[in-house]
Design an enzyme around this catalytic site. Structure first.
Site, PDB file in Angstrom:
ATOM      1  N   CYS A  32       0.840  -1.201   0.000  1.00  0.00           N
ATOM      2  CA  CYS A  32       0.000   0.000   0.000  1.00  0.00           C
ATOM      3  C   CYS A  32       0.871   1.244   0.000  1.00  0.00           C
ATOM      4  CB  CYS A  32      -0.913   0.021   1.233  1.00  0.00           C
ATOM      5  SG  CYS A  32       0.009   0.127   2.788  1.00  0.00           S
ATOM      6  N   CYS A  35       3.345   1.500   2.803  1.00  0.00           N
ATOM      7  CA  CYS A  35       4.603   0.770   2.581  1.00  0.00           C
ATOM      8  C   CYS A  35       5.570   1.612   1.756  1.00  0.00           C
ATOM      9  CB  CYS A  35       4.334  -0.548   1.863  1.00  0.00           C
ATOM     10  SG  CYS A  35       3.297  -1.702   2.773  1.00  0.00           S
ATOM     11  N   CYS A 102      49.683  -4.603   1.870  1.00  0.00           N
ATOM     12  CA  CYS A 102      49.246  -4.446   3.259  1.00  0.00           C
ATOM     13  C   CYS A 102      47.749  -4.170   3.305  1.00  0.00           C
ATOM     14  CB  CYS A 102      49.996  -3.301   3.931  1.00  0.00           C
ATOM     15  SG  CYS A 102      49.532  -1.673   3.285  1.00  0.00           S
ATOM     16  N   CYS A 105      46.450  -1.267   1.270  1.00  0.00           N
ATOM     17  CA  CYS A 105      46.205  -1.574  -0.150  1.00  0.00           C
ATOM     18  C   CYS A 105      44.810  -2.183  -0.316  1.00  0.00           C
ATOM     19  CB  CYS A 105      47.249  -2.550  -0.675  1.00  0.00           C
ATOM     20  SG  CYS A 105      48.953  -1.989  -0.539  1.00  0.00           S
ATOM     21  N   ASP A 530      16.963 -32.042  12.135  1.00  0.00           N
ATOM     22  CA  ASP A 530      15.867 -32.732  11.466  1.00  0.00           C
ATOM     23  C   ASP A 530      16.082 -34.229  11.725  1.00  0.00           C
ATOM     24  OD1 ASP A 530      13.738 -33.303   9.564  1.00  0.00           O
ATOM     25  OD2 ASP A 530      15.350 -33.920   8.216  1.00  0.00           O
ATOM     26  N   ASP A 729      18.607 -31.821   5.874  1.00  0.00           N
ATOM     27  CA  ASP A 729      19.057 -32.311   4.566  1.00  0.00           C
ATOM     28  C   ASP A 729      18.023 -32.165   3.475  1.00  0.00           C
ATOM     29  OD1 ASP A 729      17.228 -34.334   5.310  1.00  0.00           O
ATOM     30  OD2 ASP A 729      18.310 -35.792   4.084  1.00  0.00           O
TER      31      ASP A 729
END
Length: 834
Positions: A32, A35, A102, A105, A530, A729
């Site tokens: 809307c 938002c 270094c 850089c 799981d 998995d």
């Protein structure tokens, strides 16, 4: 109601005009005008944003911004923090960067890349000398990225895929040889200069006279700075010319200032420090050489992975076996493998049986038996039999290439603890130059007030001479400040530890996808699993066989296996597998009939054979009294009970369950010893889940939930116990893996679960999870140790140099040692038992 604000639909996706850039972001979750206003407000509040247009109809935000103050990743974070999402069609580009020495850089290259149009993020790794750039599809081209790096004073080239990495070792060897050559040349002049100084230092004798002594000292020292040290001076000049300041700037200033005293001393009363310039440069180049060797050891894991692949393959062409380079293999080619040969590329066995050593991928030392239909991984080793394998994935799509890509991407990510070090290194060199200037003027104008410090220190530090004139003291202290300061140690602290840790993980089948996971793992309080395929084997197996009425186990399995050979039910496969394992011969079946929800029926040698549940048997009037206790026990363990009868005579019962992985109980016990709580989240029946939990030693059980409810349960666990690691998995685990503080995917699972995870366990063996926890903790400890040493060194050394207590040569030795110490300490990670 106006739902579009300040919208300019004609703007191109990403353009540059007078250092102002414009981009489009696809915003998700807007419904809307409220938002739209919220998103626009969030973007406007972000520093560097000049103009915003948000369109609800197209779900796009068009933003004008200053790339010097803002990058696209920060824009995206602002939208996400406002409660919305961002979709982007982005790509990753890897650049090989040359000329970095270094952390300064690194900061310069990152800054240059992030200013390029469409760059969402850029991470540069000093150890690997690579830049990982995330860029929108309509952003800068690779050539434009390379140009941005070159404009910052460095060289870059595109790294397309794994094949181009073959030059990496040759490049590293060439750089190592060059570093060694420069070091040897430097000492070839520095040692004579030191020997020339010796009579004056020990006896106060300038031979043959003062002018010749100083002239020879200068002539021996100058070549060290301008010949082997030329690359250091050139790097410093490039850095300053392009508006940056790296470590080489400090070395260049320190050596040139020291060398200048050799000339100034002819006209002004001051000490000749030109030999110190030679020693500083020689020690600096020695430190670079030793550091490059140590960094080479840290990157050995990637090189070892690259060397694992086969160089050639035997393939069938027109029925003839021919040998070709592995690069010429095409998907669908039939490859012939003899015992002892490496699998050239990923494929599927079509003929033959053999054992394959998969330790390079999984870390498991036991060979895996392969038969037709089984997948094989490229670079694994065929051990016993002849196989014909159909190639399925080649080149950069193979498992080995993907694994190398994952490890290299990890090495180009950042750990949150590194943020402070990154902020300091970005401004480190300018601050040190300012401190050196301040030190010079402090001693120049206040030397008399500070001499008491030198007089006290001279009692224990032989290089302190309080009687030196004011100008000499000022230059002495300023040079020490320039060469003692070391951003290199700060820049190397995290990347080297991550490089070693990620390599160790890859060799053991543990792939970290993000550097944040290494730090997050140390805070994990609970690990949620799981069940199916993660804690269990993921397929039903016959666990109990109870034969009665004069039948034995083999007779029971012969009847059950023969009958189920005509069925496609998952339980049928479990029964057939049990019969095959015990080498039971099958008998032909006639009149087979499946009875949905009840069982199966058929005839063997003219006898009626029935398989089904106890309830169905009782409904048929078959007496199950002899096995009633066994049935009760099996059902209490949440196992599926299958009864077998011949005619109306009970033959026995089978207990079938998805069994716990053999190593699960041991792994969970080890996780407990590491101070972690264990939970299981599953959609299975509570009885089944609790039976598995009791057997494995799990603390908390959440059962009978829908896949989308796993995300909520992860959040609940976090509220009750603290940070959560989720192990899964399957496809339905992916949202929970993302929601968890650390998502861990079992590598034998689906690609989507692996893509959603922070850590992947290639083998699926749960003991590698324990190793992953130990490895991540050990790696993070090394990062902490390195950062502590780097900060402590600078905090201690710089004040001492300012007070004139450090000889410039001692300062340079300490500076070089600090970087070597950090890299060497990271390499000690290899000795940790995980």
């Amino acid at each position: 109601m106006n739902m579009n604000r300040n919208t300019d639909a004609q703007l191109p996706d990403s353009v540059t005009d007078n250092k102002i850039q414009k981009t489009q972001l696809k915003v998700t979750g807007m419904h809307c005008a409220g938002c739209v206003a919220t998103v626009e407000k969030a973007i406007k509040r972000t520093p560097g944003v000049l103009e915003v247009g948000v369109n609800l109809a197209t779900a796009k935000a068009i933003v004008k911004y200053d790339p010097n103050k803002l990058n696209l990743m920060e824009l995206e974070k602002a939208i996400i923090n406002a409660g919305y999402g961002v979709e982007h069609d982005s790509a990753k580009v890897v650049l090989k960067i040359d000329g970095m020495h270094c952390a300064g850089c690194v900061a310069s290259v990152e800054k240059a890349l992030k200013k390029a149009p469409g760059v969402r993020d850029a991470v540069v790794n000093l150890t690997t000398e690579k830049a990982l750039v995330q860029i929108d599809s309509d952003g800068a081209s690779p050539d434009e990225l390379i140009k941005a790096v070159e404009q910052a004073g460095y060289q870059a080239r595109l790294e397309m895929d794994t094949d181009t990495r073959s030059t990496t070792k040759a490049d590293e060897d060439a750089k190592g040889h060059d570093a060694r050559r420069r070091m040897v040349l430097a000492w070839a002049f520095a040692v004579p200069a030191m020997l020339w100084m010796l009579p004056e230092m020990l006896f106060g004798i300038m031979w043959p006279n003062e002018h010749v002594f100083h002239l020879v000292l200068f002539l021996l020292s100058a070549p060290v700075v301008f010949w082997p040290g030329s690359e250091t001076l050139a790097s410093a000049w490039r850095s300053v010319r392009h508006g940056g300041a790296n470590m080489d700037v400090l070395i260049a200033l320190g050596t040139l200032a020291s060398l200048a005293t050799g000339i100034i001393g002819f006209v002004l009363p001051m000490a000749n420090f030109s030999a110190i310039a030679a020693m500083i440069m020689a020690i600096h180049l020695t430190g670079r050489y030793i550091e490059s060797r140590a960094r080479g050891k840290a990157s050995q894991a990637i090189r070892k992975l690259l060397e694992l692949g086969a160089k050639s393959a035997h393939v069938l062409r027109d029925g003839q076996e021919v040998e070709i380079p592995v690069e010429q293999i095409q998907p669908g080619d039939l490859m012939v493998l003899r015992p002892g040969e490496k699998v050239p590329t990923d494929g599927v066995v079509v003929e033959g049986e053999s054992s394959i050593d998969e330790s390079m991928a999984t870390g498991e030392s036991m060979p895996v038996r392969k038969k037709p239909g089984d997948e094989v991984i490229g670079a694994t080793v065929n051990q016993t039999g002849r196989l014909i394998v159909r190639a399925t994935r080649v080149g950069k799509d193979t498992f080995l290439a993907k694994m190398i890509e994952l490890v290299e991407e990890l090495q180009s990510t950042r750990v949150p603890i590194q943020a402070l070090a990154d902020k300091i290194t970005a401004i480190f060199v300018p601050i040190i130059v300012a401190l050196a200037l301040g030190t010079f003027f402090m001693w120049l104008f206040a030397a008399d007030s500070l001499r008491f410090i030198l007089e006290a220190a001279s009692q224990v530090l032989p290089w302190i001479h309080p009687d030196m004139n004011t100008l000499t003291l000022a230059i002495f202290a300023a040079i020490a400040v320039l060469v003692i300061a070391c951003p290199c140690a700060l820049g190397l602290a995290t990347p080297t530890a991550i490089m070693v840790g990620s390599g160790m993980g890859a060799q053991r089948g543990i792939l970290f996808r993000k550097g944040e996971a290494i730090q997050a793992m140390k805070d994990i309080k609970i690990v949620a699993f799981d069940k199916t395929g993660t804690l269990t084997l993921g397929k039903p197996q016959v666990t109990e066989i109870v034969a009665v009425n004069g039948f034995d186990e083999k007779a029971l399995l012969r009847l059950a296996g023969s009958l189920e050979s005509a069925s496609e039910h998952p339980l049928a496969h479990a029964i057939m597998e049990a019969a095959e394992t015990r080498e039971v011969e099958m008998t032909p079946v006639t009149d087979f009939e499946a009875l949905p929800g009840k069982g199966v029926y058929g005839r063997i040698n003219g006898h009626e054979i029935l398989l089904g549940s106890p309830t169905y048997f009782e409904s048929r009037g078959i007496d199950v009294t002899p096995v009633r206790d066994s049935i009760a026990t099996l059902e209490s363990q949440a196992k599926t009970v299958v009864c077998v009868a011949e005619g109306r005579t009970l033959v026995g019962v089978l207990g079938i369950a998805d069994t716990l992985k053999p190593e699960a109980r041991e792994a969970i016990s080890e996780l407990h010893r590491l101070g972690l709580k264990i939970a299981m989240i599953t959609g299975d029946r509570r009885g089944t889940a609790e039976a598995i939990a009791r057997e494995a030693g799990i603390d908390y059980v959440v059962a009978e939930i829908l896949p989308d409810e796993k995300v909520l349960e992860v959040s609940k666990l976090r509220q009750r116990h603290g940070p959560v690691a989720m192990v899964g998995d399957g496809i339905n685990d992916a949202p929970a893996l993302v929601r968890a503080d650390v998502g861990i995917a079992i590598g034998t699972g689906t690609d989507i679960a692996i893509e959603a995870a922070d850590i992947t366990l290639v083998s699926g063996n749960l003991n590698t999870l324990v190793a992953a926890v130990r490895l991540s903790r050990a790696t993070f400890r090394k990062i902490q140790q390195n950062l502590f040493w780097a900060f402590f060194y600078n905090l201690l050394a710089i004040p001492m140099a300012i007070l004139g207590l450090l000889h410039p040569v001692i300062a340079e030795i300490a500076m070089a040692t600090s970087s070597i110490t950090v890299v060497s300490n990271a390499n000690l990670l290899k000795k940790v038992r995980i």
